[in-house]
Motif scaffolding. Structure first.
Motif, PDB file in Angstrom:
ATOM      1  N   UNK A  39       0.816  -1.213   0.000  1.00 45.64           N
ATOM      2  CA  UNK A  39       0.000   0.000   0.000  1.00 45.64           C
ATOM      3  C   UNK A  39       0.851   1.265   0.000  1.00 45.64           C
ATOM      4  N   UNK A  40       2.159   1.122  -0.179  1.00 41.92           N
ATOM      5  CA  UNK A  40       3.061   2.255  -0.026  1.00 41.92           C
ATOM      6  C   UNK A  40       2.846   3.347  -1.065  1.00 41.92           C
ATOM      7  N   UNK A  41       2.458   3.018  -2.278  1.00 42.03           N
ATOM      8  CA  UNK A  41       2.420   3.988  -3.373  1.00 42.03           C
ATOM      9  C   UNK A  41       1.581   5.219  -3.054  1.00 42.03           C
ATOM     10  N   UNK A  42       0.429   5.024  -2.417  1.00 45.23           N
ATOM     11  CA  UNK A  42      -0.453   6.157  -2.120  1.00 45.23           C
ATOM     12  C   UNK A  42      -0.559   6.432  -0.628  1.00 45.23           C
ATOM     13  N   UNK A  43       0.424   5.982   0.121  1.00 45.68           N
ATOM     14  CA  UNK A  43       0.340   6.063   1.581  1.00 45.68           C
ATOM     15  C   UNK A  43       0.290   7.501   2.098  1.00 45.68           C
ATOM     16  N   UNK A  44      -0.625   7.730   3.043  1.00 46.94           N
ATOM     17  CA  UNK A  44      -0.699   9.031   3.726  1.00 46.94           C
ATOM     18  C   UNK A  44      -0.561   8.870   5.234  1.00 46.94           C
ATOM     19  N   UNK A  45      -0.428   7.619   5.700  1.00 46.84           N
ATOM     20  CA  UNK A  45      -0.492   7.352   7.138  1.00 46.84           C
ATOM     21  C   UNK A  45       0.852   7.052   7.767  1.00 46.84           C
ATOM     22  N   UNK A  46       1.792   6.548   6.998  1.00 45.31           N
ATOM     23  CA  UNK A  46       3.079   6.145   7.557  1.00 45.31           C
ATOM     24  C   UNK A  46       4.228   6.805   6.801  1.00 45.31           C
ATOM     25  N   UNK A  47       4.964   6.046   6.009  1.00 48.33           N
ATOM     26  CA  UNK A  47       6.145   6.590   5.350  1.00 48.33           C
ATOM     27  C   UNK A  47       5.813   7.639   4.299  1.00 48.33           C
ATOM     28  N   UNK A  48       4.644   7.532   3.694  1.00 48.09           N
ATOM     29  CA  UNK A  48       4.240   8.560   2.742  1.00 48.09           C
ATOM     30  C   UNK A  48       4.147   9.915   3.406  1.00 48.09           C
ATOM     31  N   UNK A  49       3.572   9.936   4.607  1.00 50.13           N
ATOM     32  CA  UNK A  49       3.494  11.185   5.360  1.00 50.13           C
ATOM     33  C   UNK A  49       4.873  11.619   5.837  1.00 50.13           C
ATOM     34  N   UNK A  50       5.646  10.690   6.388  1.00 51.43           N
ATOM     35  CA  UNK A  50       6.969  11.030   6.931  1.00 51.43           C
ATOM     36  C   UNK A  50       7.856  11.642   5.849  1.00 51.43           C
ATOM     37  N   UNK A  51       7.849  11.032   4.676  1.00 52.04           N
ATOM     38  CA  UNK A  51       8.687  11.541   3.595  1.00 52.04           C
ATOM     39  C   UNK A  51       8.177  12.894   3.086  1.00 52.04           C
ATOM     40  N   UNK A  52       6.867  13.050   2.996  1.00 52.34           N
ATOM     41  CA  UNK A  52       6.300  14.289   2.466  1.00 52.34           C
ATOM     42  C   UNK A  52       6.575  15.474   3.374  1.00 52.34           C
ATOM     43  N   UNK A  53       6.677  15.212   4.682  1.00 53.74           N
ATOM     44  CA  UNK A  53       6.837  16.307   5.649  1.00 53.74           C
ATOM     45  C   UNK A  53       8.231  16.351   6.272  1.00 53.74           C
ATOM     46  N   UNK A  54       9.064  15.377   5.962  1.00 57.59           N
ATOM     47  CA  UNK A  54      10.401  15.348   6.550  1.00 57.59           C
ATOM     48  C   UNK A  54      10.398  15.053   8.033  1.00 57.59           C
ATOM     49  N   UNK A  55       9.435  14.243   8.482  1.00 55.85           N
ATOM     50  CA  UNK A  55       9.309  13.937   9.912  1.00 55.85           C
ATOM     51  C   UNK A  55      10.083  12.668  10.263  1.00 55.85           C
ATOM     52  N   UNK A  56      11.055  12.737  11.175  1.00 60.97           N
ATOM     53  CA  UNK A  56      11.799  11.536  11.575  1.00 60.97           C
ATOM     54  C   UNK A  56      10.888  10.548  12.292  1.00 60.97           C
ATOM     55  N   UNK A  57      11.233   9.265  12.181  1.00 60.61           N
ATOM     56  CA  UNK A  57      10.365   8.180  12.642  1.00 60.61           C
ATOM     57  C   UNK A  57      11.060   7.345  13.710  1.00 60.61           C
ATOM     58  N   UNK A  58      10.275   6.938  14.711  1.00 62.31           N
ATOM     59  CA  UNK A  58      10.665   5.936  15.705  1.00 62.31           C
ATOM     60  C   UNK A  58       9.800   4.715  15.458  1.00 62.31           C
ATOM     61  N   UNK A  59      10.385   3.538  15.392  1.00 59.26           N
ATOM     62  CA  UNK A  59       9.634   2.315  15.119  1.00 59.26           C
ATOM     63  C   UNK A  59       9.451   1.513  16.403  1.00 59.26           C
ATOM     64  N   UNK A  60       8.215   1.072  16.649  1.00 58.52           N
ATOM     65  CA  UNK A  60       7.867   0.341  17.875  1.00 58.52           C
ATOM     66  C   UNK A  60       7.532  -1.099  17.543  1.00 58.52           C
TER      67      UNK A  60
END
Length: 489
Positions: free
Chosen positions: A142-163
């Motif tokens: 589902x990555x191509x149109x993602x708005x909830x996880x990495x799609x959002x992180x990449x679009x906004x430059x938000x660093x991620x912590x994985x749990x």
């Protein structure tokens, strides 16, 4: 631009929502203006905001942890499942439409604009925005149109912590496997990892933390022990449903669990009461004959859940319960089920149809396109007990029994209905059991005595203890540093 940090998970129900709530409280206590944010949520447990919108219940709890009022911008896209393949779509607090899962994938690029607008809105009023991902970071299909996880992180430059959740097993494979399957550029957005819900001696997993760090290149930010009091906080997912402890000799309140059960956190304050036992009844199990009160909770697909109640034979159990002198109460969708008919000729919840209800109240519900979302307060009609909650429904209920309303609300409106003998009652109000006076009244009808505890104060106290727990087991300074580093991305 505010600092931001995103908490994603190796899967659903790994504890992302609660971790974000706890971190909101941690950093709020440090004097920061903190805002929670979830780009896309899927839940039938929702909360109403002061401006008449709705967001996921988890974001309302996170806002509480941050010491601010909930806002529609904290959860700009909310999906409320109505079937196994379709959901109602709520955008910035308002109903946008409905879509099947495949159709929704095509809508995501249009919804990203609302997501980024809401994120910018929160960023303008905060020092720190804590973002919660959805499901798994490794849903590469589902990555191509993602708005909830990495799609959002990449679009906004938000660093991620994985749990990852060690309690379910396989946490090393879950974290290392995520690194293996996601796009390398997505993997570079992940700056550290947390292992959640550990039980036992932490020293026994120190090598495990080292292995994950070595295989992924991500910083180990903490091993968080299981926090038992989490069960006392509002759950967003039906997986979190839990009956109260068995309390022999105390009046029994039973809640049938239907497939589209919603807003089940309405029952949380009752579960805390020592004077009663609250038991959720799973499909395939008859409703206990010794119940004092049968409580029909809310539903996102009322007609389907009504038909499910009948298919389980629970309608027969409910009528037998009334013949024994027991009480029945319906909340929102449960209230609608109690009437003579539910008319969804417009097909708002599925195929157009008019279905016979349980016939326990002389009312009829007609589904309408306008959704009522409002905070509400007033008095119980029977004895002027204060009531307070919120409305979230698309149906309009009318009929003779509404002349005996459940409550008189501010502004002169009435809510709900009661049967002539008072055994059966229904209300559209969610959250009303949080009020001590209303709980005292309901328990008195069952022959039980309510305690004087404040449910709201209890939730805040648990959030404080959870924040203490996180401060003891996470490198919170490193988390804040990662959020600082992300500002330049």
């Amino acid at each position: 631009m505010a600092r931001a940090l995103m908490v994603q998970g190796t899967g659903s129900n790994v504890g992302k929502s609660l971790l974000v709530a706890g971190l909101c409280r941690v950093f709020m206590r440090q004097g920061l203006r903190v805002r929670p944010f979830k780009p896309q949520n899927m839940s039938n447990n929702a909360a109403v905001t002061a401006d008449g919108g709705e967001i996921g219940r988890a974001q309302a709890l996170q806002a509480r942890a941050a010491g601010v009022a909930p806002s529609v911008h904290m959860n700009p896209v909310l999906l409320k499942p109505q079937s196994d393949i379709g959901a109602q779509i709520v955008v910035q607090g308002r109903v946008f439409g409905t879509a099947r899962a495949r159709e929704y994938q095509g809508l995501k690029p249009r919804l990203m604009a609302a997501v980024q607008e809401s994120f910018a809105h929160l960023g303008a009023e905060a020092d720190l925005v804590l973002v919660e991902g959805a499901g798994s970071a490794a849903e590469v299909n589902l990555r191509a149109a993602d708005i909830a996880n990495m799609g959002f992180a990449r679009a906004t430059g938000t660093p991620v912590i994985l749990v990852g959740d060690i309690d379910r097993g396989g946490v090393i494979a879950a974290l290392v496997g995520t690194k293996a399957v996601i796009d390398p550029q997505d993997a570079r957005m992940i700056r550290g990892f947390i292992v959640n819900r550990f039980r036992g001696d932490p020293a026994l997993f120190s090598a495990g933390m080292d292995i994950i760090a070595e295989r992924t290149g991500w910083t180990a930010l903490g091993l968080v022990p299981h926090f038992d009091e989490a069960r006392r906080l509002p759950a967003e997912d039906a997986l979190g449903l839990a009956s109260s402890p068995r309390r022999p000799g105390k009046p029994l309140i039973v809640v049938p669990v239907t497939p589209r059960l919603s807003n089940f956190d309405d029952l949380d304050p009752l579960r805390e009461e020592e004077g009663v036992e609250v038991r959720f009844i799973s499909p395939g199990t008859p409703l206990p004959a010794d119940a004092a009160l049968i409580l029909l909770a809310g539903s996102k697909a009322t007609i389907d859940d009504l038909l499910f109640v009948k298919s389980e034979g629970w309608d027969i159990d409910i009528k037998a319960h009334l013949r024994r002198g027991g009480r029945v109460m319906g909340l929102c969708g449960g209230y609608q089920m109690l009437g003579r008919f539910i008319d969804d000729s417009a097909g708002l919840e599925g195929p157009p149809r008019r279905v016979e209800g349980l016939g326990l109240l002389d009312v009829e519900t007609r589904m309408e396109t306008t959704k009522r979302l409002a905070l509400a307060r007033g008095l119980l009609v029977q004895n002027d007990v204060p009531v307070e909650g919120y409305e979230m429904h698309m149906g309009v209920t009318t009929g003779p029994d509404t002349a005996r309303p459940f409550a008189l609300l501010e502004g002169g409106r009435t809510d709900g209905a009661r049967s002539a003998g008072g055994q059966v009652s229904g209300t559209y109000l969610h959250g009303l059991f949080a009020g001590a006076a209303l709980r005292r009244h309901v328990l008195a009808q069952l022959g039980a005595q309510a305690s004087a505890f404040s449910h709201e104060a209890m939730v805040d106290a648990v959030l404080d203890r959870f924040a203490d727990h996180l401060e003891a087991h996470l490198d919170c300074a490193a988390l804040l540093h990662l959020a600082d580093a992300g500002k330049g991305m």
